[in-house]
Motif scaffolding. Structure first.
Motif, mmCIF file in Angstrom:
data_model
loop_
_atom_site.group_PDB
_atom_site.id
_atom_site.type_symbol
_atom_site.label_atom_id
_atom_site.label_comp_id
_atom_site.label_asym_id
_atom_site.label_seq_id
_atom_site.Cartn_x
_atom_site.Cartn_y
_atom_site.Cartn_z
ATOM 1 N N THR A 241 1.513 22.453 12.239
ATOM 2 C CA THR A 241 0.565 22.962 11.518
ATOM 3 C C THR A 241 -0.147 22.485 10.601
ATOM 4 N N ARG B 213 -5.715 20.867 9.955
ATOM 5 C CA ARG B 213 -6.414 21.709 9.042
ATOM 6 C C ARG B 213 -7.783 21.225 8.595
ATOM 7 N N LYS B 214 -8.410 22.162 7.988
ATOM 8 C CA LYS B 214 -9.417 21.850 7.124
ATOM 9 C C LYS B 214 -9.476 22.225 5.870
ATOM 10 N N THR B 215 -9.424 21.370 4.921
ATOM 11 C CA THR B 215 -9.488 21.622 3.496
ATOM 12 C C THR B 215 -10.692 21.400 2.643
ATOM 13 N N GLU C 168 -2.044 27.489 4.262
ATOM 14 C CA GLU C 168 -3.359 27.081 4.956
ATOM 15 C C GLU C 168 -3.872 25.757 4.218
ATOM 16 N N GLY D 190 -1.384 22.710 4.462
ATOM 17 C CA GLY D 190 -0.958 22.393 5.863
ATOM 18 C C GLY D 190 0.737 22.485 5.711
ATOM 19 N N LYS E 247 3.312 27.994 8.673
ATOM 20 C CA LYS E 247 2.968 29.140 8.368
ATOM 21 C C LYS E 247 4.263 30.259 8.468
#
Length: 560
Positions: free
Chosen positions: A396, A399-401, A488, A491, A494
């Motif tokens: 997980t 991601r895009k932060t 989210e 990272g 979830k």
């Protein structure tokens, strides 16, 4: 032919039980022979039982042959110390000179008739059931008394053995060959009936080598050598414990348990859990390779685990402590921050504070990972696996932060453009990607020296660049940002779905958008509004240079 069951389970441990053949009961003076095995371990008990049964059968054959010979009494005397007429006096041993002798006075407990018979036949168990001892190749010996806890006794023996090994060789000493009584190897004692159907027999050492070749593909990136070596060390230690020539399909739960329990004497529980996980992966591979039966449970399952209380205690003891507001103000005070050499090291701290990203994730960012998202146009830090050295902690983690407006104001995009103009491809160029502890090792050391110079120390646990992750997550929690949105943003794994109640304006997002993530998570991280970040004063310190090669890397630990 089915083997007899020689084992009897009792509250005090296992016992050996053997029925004497009818034709020999007069010679042996009993119908049943029993021995306490002084162990609660099934594998050890089975090994002793099989060894005793095998030797008693040889004794039975000798007595049966002697019964047909003229020197029957002499034969019985050699085996049992008794003649046929004297056999009813079991409990006494009559030597050839006719004098009466009882068991040695050094025995601290009464000896049963069965034990005396075993001694007369040479079938002793090879150890005093009330004592343990270990020796090394130089004749040094440690011993102690058994207790009512066999597991604790085993731990003491292993610890004593490790202690003797740690002493090293005495000055001028030459190792001597020492023969020590030991429990027979259960693998050697079992009937040689061949492997189960469909199994390809493979020695543990050979299988370990094959497995390492397979998982080397998983850790083929240059900065993953540390993980690969940890797997190699674990499987080699297990092979040394179980025996390198032991066939994989003969390994049982008790064999793995002995190894794990021994390791717990020298390593932390969390490390033992990792090693257990790697052994579990090894046996899962062995099943697929047809070296281990598919219908058996994985023998590396369930030996050690951590409860929630254990995890909490470990986190307090070894985890990273978040920074408080006073500490943050001190670290990002321009008067102090100038002491943290290198704009790269300063940016690492600032980005950690605003994104909660792991230090290694930040050091692996490429310039292509920083900028507007192609679909939404929201400026992001794209944490992905696209690149030669890219690795992420969990599934997980990609991601895009969304990039916080304060970071834009501090000059992040100007740094990106300057690096591109300089021909660089990484946001933090010049780091040693082959360092043992990864490319973040040098920035970690630089920040730790800076923190210590400001006399900022943890009350418990640790403090470092990773503390900014805990700080950011804590700020989101305090602002009551929903857990799913926090996970989210930083990272994390979830654990729940996003809810309409988690949004500040009560609008449900059918499609998770970066704009929604920024709208929810950025306000709690407005460190400039909270007096931590002085954008105007810090901007020059962050844009003072590119640090494409930093002196701090000169002492980086690199892989050979």
């Amino acid at each position: 032919m089915r083997l007899p069951n020689y084992l009897v389970r009792r509250p005090g441990g296992f016992a050996f039980r053997l029925i004497v053949p009818l034709r020999l009961r007069r010679a042996f003076g009993r119908t049943v022979i029993k021995h306490a095995l002084h162990t609660h371990d099934p594998a050890t008990a089975q090994a002793w039982a099989l060894a005793l049964a095998r030797r008693y059968q040889l004794a039975f054959q000798s007595v049966a042959q002697g019964a047909l010979m003229a020197d029957q009494d002499a034969k019985l005397r050699r085996l049992t110390g008794k003649t046929a007429r004297e056999i009813d006096e079991i409990g006494r041993v009559l030597p050839d000179d006719g004098t009466e002798a009882r068991p040695p006075a050094s025995r601290r407990a009464p000896v049963s008739a069965d034990d005396e018979l075993a001694e007369a036949l040479g079938l002793t168990l090879g150890r005093d059931p009330k004592e343990w001892s270990v020796s090394d190749a130089y004749g040094r010996r440690l011993e102690g008394k058994d207790t009512d806890d066999p597991d604790a006794d085993l731990r003491r023996q292993v610890a004593a053995s490790h202690h003797l090994e740690s002493l090293g060789a005495p000055a001028g000493a030459v190792a001597a060959a020492i023969t020590q009584a030991r429990v027979p190897d259960i693998v050697d004692m079992l009937p040689k009936g061949g492997p189960p159907p469909g199994i390809k027999p493979k020695s543990l050492k050979a299988a370990a080598d094959d497995w390492m070749k397979i998982i080397a593909i998983k850790f083929q990136k240059p900065n993953q050598g540390k993980n690969l070596r940890a797997h190699r060390r674990t499987i080699d230690l297990f092979a040394a414990s179980a025996g390198g020539r032991t066939l994989v399909h003969t390994i049982d739960w008790a064999t793995v348990s002995k190894f794990i329990q021994g390791r717990l004497l020298t390593i932390d529980t969390s490390t033992a859990i990792n090693e257990q996980s790697w052994l579990r992966d090894f046996f899962a591979w062995a099943v697929k390779a047809r070296h281990y039966p598919q219908d058996r449970a994985n023998p590396a399952e369930g030996h050690v685990h951590r409860t929630k209380a254990d995890k909490k205690a470990a986190s307090q003891r070894n985890g990273f402590q978040a920074f408080n507001l006073t500490q943050l103000c001190s670290m990002f005070d321009p008067v102090n921050l100038v002491r943290l050499k290198g704009t790269r090291n300063r940016w690492m701290a600032v980005l950690g504070l605003y994104t909660g990203a792991r230090a290694k994730e930040l050091t692996l960012l490429e310039l292509l990972d920083v900028g507007p998202d192609e679909e939404e146009g929201v400026p992001v830090l794209d944490f992905n696996l696209l690149g030669e050295f890219k690795t992420l902690k969990t599934e997980t983690s990609p991601r895009k932060t969304p990039i916080h407006p304060d970071l834009i104001a501090l000059g992040l995009m100007e740094r990106v453009e300057a690096l591109r103009a300089d021909g660089q491809t990484l946001l933090f160029p010049g780091l040693n990607m082959y360092a043992v502890n990864g490319p973040s090792a040098a920035p970690q050391r630089a920040f730790t020296r800076y923190r210590q110079a400001l006399k900022i120390e943890p009350r418990t646990g640790l403090m470092g660049l990773h503390s900014f992750r805990d700080t950011a997550i804590g700020a989101l929690k305090m602002a009551k940002v929903g857990q799913a949105w926090r996970e989210e943003y930083v990272g994390h794994d979830k654990s729940e779905r996003k809810s309409v109640k988690d949004t500040p304006h009560g609008t449900a997002y059918d499609v998770e958008t970066l704009a929604a993530l920024a709208e929810i998570c950025h306000p709690p991280l407005n460190w400039a509004d909270r007096g931590v970040i002085d954008i105007a004063a810090l901007r020059p310190l962050l844009l003072a240079g590119l640090d494409s090669a930093d002196e701090d890397d000169k002492d980086s630990d690199s892989e050979e």
